[in-house]
Design a protein around this motif. Structure first.
Motif, PDB file in Angstrom:
ATOM      1  N   MET A   1     -69.974 -77.229 -64.370  1.00  0.00           N
ATOM      2  CA  MET A   1     -69.283 -75.952 -64.252  1.00  0.00           C
ATOM      3  C   MET A   1     -67.966 -76.003 -65.003  1.00  0.00           C
ATOM      4  N   SER A   2     -67.662 -75.016 -65.798  1.00  0.00           N
ATOM      5  CA  SER A   2     -66.409 -74.978 -66.539  1.00  0.00           C
ATOM      6  C   SER A   2     -65.257 -74.697 -65.590  1.00  0.00           C
ATOM      7  N   THR A   3     -64.136 -75.415 -65.789  1.00  0.00           N
ATOM      8  CA  THR A   3     -62.965 -75.212 -64.938  1.00  0.00           C
ATOM      9  C   THR A   3     -61.986 -74.227 -65.543  1.00  0.00           C
ATOM     10  N   LYS A   4     -62.321 -73.660 -66.702  1.00  0.00           N
ATOM     11  CA  LYS A   4     -61.411 -72.748 -67.374  1.00  0.00           C
ATOM     12  C   LYS A   4     -61.291 -71.442 -66.586  1.00  0.00           C
ATOM     13  N   ASN A   5     -60.047 -70.976 -66.420  1.00  0.00           N
ATOM     14  CA  ASN A   5     -59.740 -69.701 -65.769  1.00  0.00           C
ATOM     15  C   ASN A   5     -60.077 -69.661 -64.277  1.00  0.00           C
ATOM     16  N   LEU A   6     -60.381 -70.816 -63.685  1.00  0.00           N
ATOM     17  CA  LEU A   6     -60.617 -70.826 -62.247  1.00  0.00           C
ATOM     18  C   LEU A   6     -59.299 -70.684 -61.491  1.00  0.00           C
ATOM     19  N   LYS A   7     -59.357 -70.053 -60.318  1.00  0.00           N
ATOM     20  CA  LYS A   7     -58.174 -69.971 -59.479  1.00  0.00           C
ATOM     21  C   LYS A   7     -57.860 -71.357 -58.920  1.00  0.00           C
ATOM     22  N   LEU A   8     -56.577 -71.709 -58.878  1.00  0.00           N
ATOM     23  CA  LEU A   8     -56.161 -73.010 -58.364  1.00  0.00           C
ATOM     24  C   LEU A   8     -55.491 -72.818 -57.006  1.00  0.00           C
ATOM     25  N   GLU A   9     -55.794 -73.703 -56.081  1.00  0.00           N
ATOM     26  CA  GLU A   9     -55.279 -73.559 -54.725  1.00  0.00           C
ATOM     27  C   GLU A   9     -54.916 -74.923 -54.152  1.00  0.00           C
ATOM     28  N   TYR A  10     -53.761 -74.972 -53.492  1.00  0.00           N
ATOM     29  CA  TYR A  10     -53.364 -76.163 -52.747  1.00  0.00           C
ATOM     30  C   TYR A  10     -53.672 -75.900 -51.277  1.00  0.00           C
ATOM     31  N   ARG A  11     -54.685 -76.572 -50.743  1.00  0.00           N
ATOM     32  CA  ARG A  11     -55.073 -76.410 -49.353  1.00  0.00           C
ATOM     33  C   ARG A  11     -54.411 -77.505 -48.526  1.00  0.00           C
ATOM     34  N   GLU A  12     -53.322 -77.160 -47.910  1.00  0.00           N
ATOM     35  CA  GLU A  12     -52.561 -78.123 -47.108  1.00  0.00           C
ATOM     36  C   GLU A  12     -53.105 -78.139 -45.688  1.00  0.00           C
ATOM     37  N   TYR A  13     -53.704 -79.244 -45.322  1.00  0.00           N
ATOM     38  CA  TYR A  13     -54.222 -79.393 -43.969  1.00  0.00           C
ATOM     39  C   TYR A  13     -53.161 -80.079 -43.112  1.00  0.00           C
ATOM     40  N   LYS A  14     -52.612 -79.343 -42.164  1.00  0.00           N
ATOM     41  CA  LYS A  14     -51.600 -79.889 -41.274  1.00  0.00           C
ATOM     42  C   LYS A  14     -52.315 -80.578 -40.108  1.00  0.00           C
ATOM     43  N   LEU A  15     -52.678 -81.822 -40.342  1.00  0.00           N
ATOM     44  CA  LEU A  15     -53.423 -82.580 -39.343  1.00  0.00           C
ATOM     45  C   LEU A  15     -52.529 -82.933 -38.168  1.00  0.00           C
ATOM     46  N   PRO A  16     -53.088 -83.071 -36.980  1.00  0.00           N
ATOM     47  CA  PRO A  16     -52.283 -83.453 -35.815  1.00  0.00           C
ATOM     48  C   PRO A  16     -51.521 -84.752 -36.083  1.00  0.00           C
ATOM     49  N   GLU A  17     -50.245 -84.763 -35.773  1.00  0.00           N
ATOM     50  CA  GLU A  17     -49.419 -85.930 -36.081  1.00  0.00           C
ATOM     51  C   GLU A  17     -49.876 -87.178 -35.337  1.00  0.00           C
ATOM     52  N   ASP A  18     -50.340 -87.013 -34.093  1.00  0.00           N
ATOM     53  CA  ASP A  18     -50.713 -88.181 -33.309  1.00  0.00           C
ATOM     54  C   ASP A  18     -52.110 -88.698 -33.654  1.00  0.00           C
ATOM     55  N   PHE A  19     -52.952 -87.830 -34.258  1.00  0.00           N
ATOM     56  CA  PHE A  19     -54.304 -88.254 -34.605  1.00  0.00           C
ATOM     57  C   PHE A  19     -54.786 -87.438 -35.799  1.00  0.00           C
ATOM     58  N   PRO A  20     -54.333 -87.815 -37.015  1.00  0.00           N
ATOM     59  CA  PRO A  20     -54.595 -87.013 -38.214  1.00  0.00           C
ATOM     60  C   PRO A  20     -56.011 -87.156 -38.757  1.00  0.00           C
ATOM     61  N   LEU A  21     -56.969 -86.543 -38.081  1.00  0.00           N
ATOM     62  CA  LEU A  21     -58.363 -86.553 -38.521  1.00  0.00           C
ATOM     63  C   LEU A  21     -58.957 -85.185 -38.238  1.00  0.00           C
ATOM     64  N   LEU A  22     -59.679 -84.648 -39.205  1.00  0.00           N
ATOM     65  CA  LEU A  22     -60.265 -83.322 -39.074  1.00  0.00           C
ATOM     66  C   LEU A  22     -61.680 -83.337 -39.629  1.00  0.00           C
ATOM     67  N   VAL A  23     -62.614 -82.740 -38.902  1.00  0.00           N
ATOM     68  CA  VAL A  23     -63.987 -82.556 -39.372  1.00  0.00           C
ATOM     69  C   VAL A  23     -64.247 -81.065 -39.516  1.00  0.00           C
ATOM     70  N   MET A  24     -64.798 -80.658 -40.650  1.00  0.00           N
ATOM     71  CA  MET A  24     -65.116 -79.254 -40.884  1.00  0.00           C
ATOM     72  C   MET A  24     -66.562 -79.121 -41.326  1.00  0.00           C
ATOM     73  N   THR A  25     -67.231 -78.126 -40.789  1.00  0.00           N
ATOM     74  CA  THR A  25     -68.606 -77.807 -41.150  1.00  0.00           C
ATOM     75  C   THR A  25     -68.683 -76.327 -41.484  1.00  0.00           C
ATOM     76  N   PRO A  26     -69.252 -75.961 -42.614  1.00  0.00           N
ATOM     77  CA  PRO A  26     -69.391 -74.531 -42.931  1.00  0.00           C
ATOM     78  C   PRO A  26     -70.175 -73.822 -41.838  1.00  0.00           C
ATOM     79  N   PRO A  27     -69.633 -72.751 -41.268  1.00  0.00           N
ATOM     80  CA  PRO A  27     -70.369 -72.013 -40.230  1.00  0.00           C
ATOM     81  C   PRO A  27     -71.702 -71.506 -40.756  1.00  0.00           C
TER      82      PRO A  27
END
Length: 319
Positions: A1-27
């Motif tokens: 896939m060409s990356t030209k003209n794609l939108k760029l995004e910084y996805r900052e995941y603010k993980l829990p400070e005491d246990f920084p682990l996250l699991v995500m599954t597409p609904p």
């Protein structure tokens, strides 16, 4: 896939400070939305993607890699990427795991994650695996996902189990990505010598904490020794024996690693980065960088990063 003209995004995941682990599954109900407009993005933590259904493709910086069911990948923080989900059914197609090893494994490594495990920092390529060739790592990922979803376990016990599984995962990935040279013995992370080394650092912990959190300040061995309750000579001797280099050289290396992180993940100028990381002058920063990496900071940035992170969209996500 060409990356030209794609939108760029910084996805900052603010993980829990005491246990920084996250699991995500597409609904499942929104699975078709995952085949819409591509969005090249990067995260502030390690990402592991585990493919289950149909075929996908991973665009990483300016390259594209095909993915099949049973494949999984590991991406370093701040690497530009996009997973093209070609599955158009409402099936469970993938899982994603995000975590910060420095904090998550702090109980095992109170000073810092061992150098052997630093393969995930500023990587130029994605680490690609398959279920057939890496069954041990694949099984560990499934165990992490299963334990993370369990709701009938006490939170404290569940965290302890997950920490142990992530430690095993990091060890397995390290062995897979850093095989021993031919004829040499394996450097097991859990070897008695390694464990003894980290346990013997207790008297130096105050200094090491300062070096890793206040590296931009004008730190001196005298000040660090005082924080540890040691004489200057005893501190220097102990530090060199335990860490393999003097406090001054260790601080330089910490600053250079932070400089690489900023070169890779920001658009700060080289001058700004030299100031942010505590170097006394731009010329001294260039000299140290050249001696360590055998290239200039500008060339390192150009070589290690294919896509400039300008004009990005910042999305903050708190689980």
């Amino acid at each position: 896939m060409s990356t030209k003209n794609l939108k760029l995004e910084y996805r900052e995941y603010k993980l829990p400070e005491d246990f920084p682990l996250l699991v995500m599954t597409p609904p499942i109900s929104t699975a078709p939305a995952w085949v819409e407009e591509p969005k090249l993005h990067f995260h502030n933590c390690i990402e592991i993607g585990l493919m289950h259904g149909e075929n996908h493709s991973l665009s990483f910086e300016n390259h594209t890699y095909p993915l099949q069911p049973g494949d999984f990948f590991v991406l370093s923080p701040y690497s530009m990427h996009y997973v093209n989900h070609t599955a158009r059914t409402k099936s469970h197609c993938c899982d994603y795991l995000y975590f910060n090893p420095e904090i998550l494994l702090q109980a095992f490594y109170p000073v810092a994650v061992p150098e052997e495990m630093h393969w995930y920092q500023n990587s130029q390529v994605p680490f690609l695996f398959s279920r057939e060739k890496n069954p041990e790592i694949y099984s560990l990922l499934l165990l992490i996902l299963e334990n993370h979803r369990q709701r009938n376990t006490s939170p404290h016990l569940q965290q302890n189990i997950l920490q142990g599984l992530v430690l095993a995962l990091m060890g397995s990935l390290t062995r897979a990505l850093s095989p021993p040279a031919s004829g040499s013995s394996s450097r097991a992370l859990s070897s008695p010598a390694s464990g003894s080394k980290y346990r013997s650092l207790s008297s130096l912990l105050p200094a090491l904490h300062i070096l890793h959190t206040e590296y931009a300040k004008a730190l001196t061995p005298t000040h660090l020794a005082k924080c540890c309750g040691l004489s200057l000579s005893a501190f220097r001797t102990s530090f060199t024996e335990q860490l393999g280099e003097s406090p001054v050289l260790y601080l330089r290396d910490v600053r250079l690693k932070k400089a690489c992180e900023l070169l890779y993940s920001t658009e700060l100028s080289v001058l700004e980065i030299s100031m942010e990381t505590g170097f006394s002058s731009l010329s001294y920063f260039y000299r140290c960088f050249q001696n360590c990496y055998h290239t200039s900071p500008g060339n390192w940035r150009e070589t290690n990063r294919a896509i400039q992170k300008k004009g990005i969209v910042h999305t903050s996500f708190t689980p």
